[in-house]
Design an enzyme around this catalytic site. Sequence first.
Site, mmCIF file in Angstrom:
data_model
loop_
_atom_site.group_PDB
_atom_site.id
_atom_site.type_symbol
_atom_site.label_atom_id
_atom_site.label_comp_id
_atom_site.label_asym_id
_atom_site.label_seq_id
_atom_site.Cartn_x
_atom_site.Cartn_y
_atom_site.Cartn_z
ATOM 1 N N ASP A 68 -1.490 -1.097 -4.038
ATOM 2 C CA ASP A 68 -1.727 -0.279 -5.238
ATOM 3 C C ASP A 68 -0.496 -0.301 -6.144
ATOM 4 O OD1 ASP A 68 -0.003 1.643 -3.872
ATOM 5 O OD2 ASP A 68 -1.775 2.067 -2.634
ATOM 6 N N ASP B 254 -8.158 -15.011 -18.109
ATOM 7 C CA ASP B 254 -9.042 -15.583 -17.100
ATOM 8 C C ASP B 254 -9.998 -16.609 -17.736
ATOM 9 O OD1 ASP B 254 -9.968 -15.191 -14.249
ATOM 10 O OD2 ASP B 254 -11.862 -14.748 -15.265
ATOM 11 N N ASP C 207 0.847 -1.185 0.000
ATOM 12 C CA ASP C 207 0.000 0.000 0.000
ATOM 13 C C ASP C 207 0.887 1.242 0.000
ATOM 14 O OD1 ASP C 207 -2.041 1.820 0.347
ATOM 15 O OD2 ASP C 207 -2.190 1.489 2.515
ATOM 16 N N ASP D 183 -4.484 3.438 2.527
ATOM 17 C CA ASP D 183 -5.863 2.963 2.686
ATOM 18 C C ASP D 183 -5.914 1.482 3.072
ATOM 19 O OD1 ASP D 183 -5.065 1.824 0.333
ATOM 20 O OD2 ASP D 183 -6.742 2.561 -0.880
ATOM 21 N N GLU E 18 -5.719 -19.506 -18.251
ATOM 22 C CA GLU E 18 -6.128 -20.165 -17.005
ATOM 23 C C GLU E 18 -7.102 -21.281 -17.366
ATOM 24 O OE1 GLU E 18 -8.515 -19.534 -12.810
ATOM 25 O OE2 GLU E 18 -9.222 -18.638 -14.654
HETATM 26 C C1 NOJ Z 1 -10.738 -17.042 -12.163
HETATM 27 C C2 NOJ Z 1 -10.078 -16.056 -11.258
HETATM 28 O O1 NOJ Z 1 -8.780 -16.494 -10.972
HETATM 29 C C3 NOJ Z 1 -10.952 -15.932 -10.032
HETATM 30 O O2 NOJ Z 1 -10.325 -15.209 -9.008
HETATM 31 C C4 NOJ Z 1 -12.245 -15.300 -10.455
HETATM 32 O O3 NOJ Z 1 -13.128 -15.250 -9.362
HETATM 33 C C5 NOJ Z 1 -12.902 -16.076 -11.586
HETATM 34 N N1 NOJ Z 1 -11.971 -16.486 -12.591
HETATM 35 C C6 NOJ Z 1 -13.942 -15.245 -12.270
HETATM 36 O O4 NOJ Z 1 -13.325 -14.242 -13.032
HETATM 37 MG MG MG Z 2 -3.505 1.795 -1.299
#
Ligand code: NOJ
Ligand code: MG
Length: 527
Positions: free
Chosen positions: A28, A199, A20, A24, A262
């Site tokens: 970041d 993703d 951070d 906050d 992924e």
């Molecule tokens: C896979 C991501 O790694 C996970 O964190 C996320 O919740 C789901 N896909 C949906 O995007």
């Molecule tokens: Mg921050």
Amino acid sequence: MSRWWREAALYQIYPRSFQDSDGDGIGDLEGIRRRLDHIAELGVGAVWLSPIFRSPMADFGYDVSDYRNIDPLFGDMAAFDRLLQEVHARGLKLLLDFVPNHSSDQHPWFQESRSSRENPRRDWYIWRDPAPDGSPPNNWTSNFGGSAWAWDEPTGQYYYHAFLAEQPDLNWRNPEVRAAMHDVLRFWLDKGVDGFRVDVIWHLIKDAQFRDNPPNPAYAPGRPDIDRYLQVHSADQPEVHNVIAELRAVIESYPDRLLIGEIYLPIERLMAYYGHDNRGVHLPFNFQLIQCTWRADVLGKLIDEYEAALPEGGWPNWVLSNHDQPRIAARVGDAQARIAAMLLLTLRGTPTLYYGDEIGIYDIDMSEETVLDPAAINEPGVSFNRDRSRSPMQWTKQEFAGFSNVKTWLPLTDDWKQRNAAVQGEEPASMLNLYRALLRLRCVERDLLAGAYRRISSDNPVLIYQRGQTIGVVLNLSSENVPLVLPTEWRNVSVLLSARKVKPLPHMPTDLSGGEGLILRIADGAE
Ligand code: NOJ
Ligand code: MG
């Protein structure tokens, strides 16, 4: 063509939890920039950032409302540009997390799509009429529990969401969606990012007829809803490979960029994602080490299976932990987490490290009331609470572990005063120094990078394998001392690195102590 990603180790940062800078309690981009020394010293070659784009944060950034902007929580575009520039100045690469399967329900595309059935963007998402009795169009289940269909009263249709209702799935059969998303990739590639982790890439295309998924005979109550049915029609469709080949073509129009997918699928199905003629993703993430039982025979077998299943020209990769799974130290304990590090960094292929694993962070305890992970909120006690493996990086023994100057968004581990990068940096045999030594060795020993993998034996509790002609690896997967029996064809063997001592050993030991792993130089051996 440069193949930097065959040699580099990748390092995943969960941006909320790295550093951070603005007080906050949440990490970041500027924080990450300030911690680049740690990353460079560790010896990895590339950083992958989990999503940093504008988002209502229903799923902590995996619900994107603007693919071309930085969420204010993480900073702004100037902060991003600066980070990218400094990453490059250190000879490192930067990978972003591309979330194309779904957007946020707050994305203007979805706002338009849901505004009326006639809207030109209606077909950008997946809308279906109800079944005759008004119920959802089919039995598809959300990965976060319940039906994957959300009812939209004003327009009288359901929309599909493989994750939260706040994460409507985009319709990748629509060429306009594909073109818009290619533009998003180009936007970041033009800035100079070195690639993407995509993703849930196997979800992009769904069955054109929306057939029901068959029931899963192995389902047992107490398991997450998603396990009720086999995901035969809702994901991993043959047409997805064309969509991925198009993404790859966009990537290929820039030099030296990397595409990672992924994918949680069994080995045979996973291999298809290298694509026809290797025109799919460069690296379909291999999560075998996350999902297996921690035993020498099991590991020996799965590594053989994975190596054997690789298509010609397909480069392997290995992952130990990520932000969706229990951490390696939580699964196997502190001593075996060292063996896991040695395994990860001596197998053939690109390794991915998860921030914090280099100091052996384990899963934090979380009471039910304070859970933030939407998956765990939806299916309490059933699905793994992902907050537990997303806790802030522990840098120093100062207040808030040097992560922030205020209370951190998730708790630290109980032992953070000892378990932090500064303390471990001073201890020669710490986990951190083990990771550094392993990454250094990978750079100087060609056979660790490129040598063929050959299993020698995997009789419990010891796994022994050879890399190329010059490197041997011996891992004790138990806490028991065992005699050290090396293959007779290995002659003139010396110890380059001991996992426990984090240094070379002057003599070959006769025993392998519990939790010990050795990297050996074979001066004279058969191939
Ligand atoms: C896979 C991501 O790694 C996970 O964190 C996320 O919740 C789901 N896909 C949906 O995007
Ligand atoms: Mg921050």
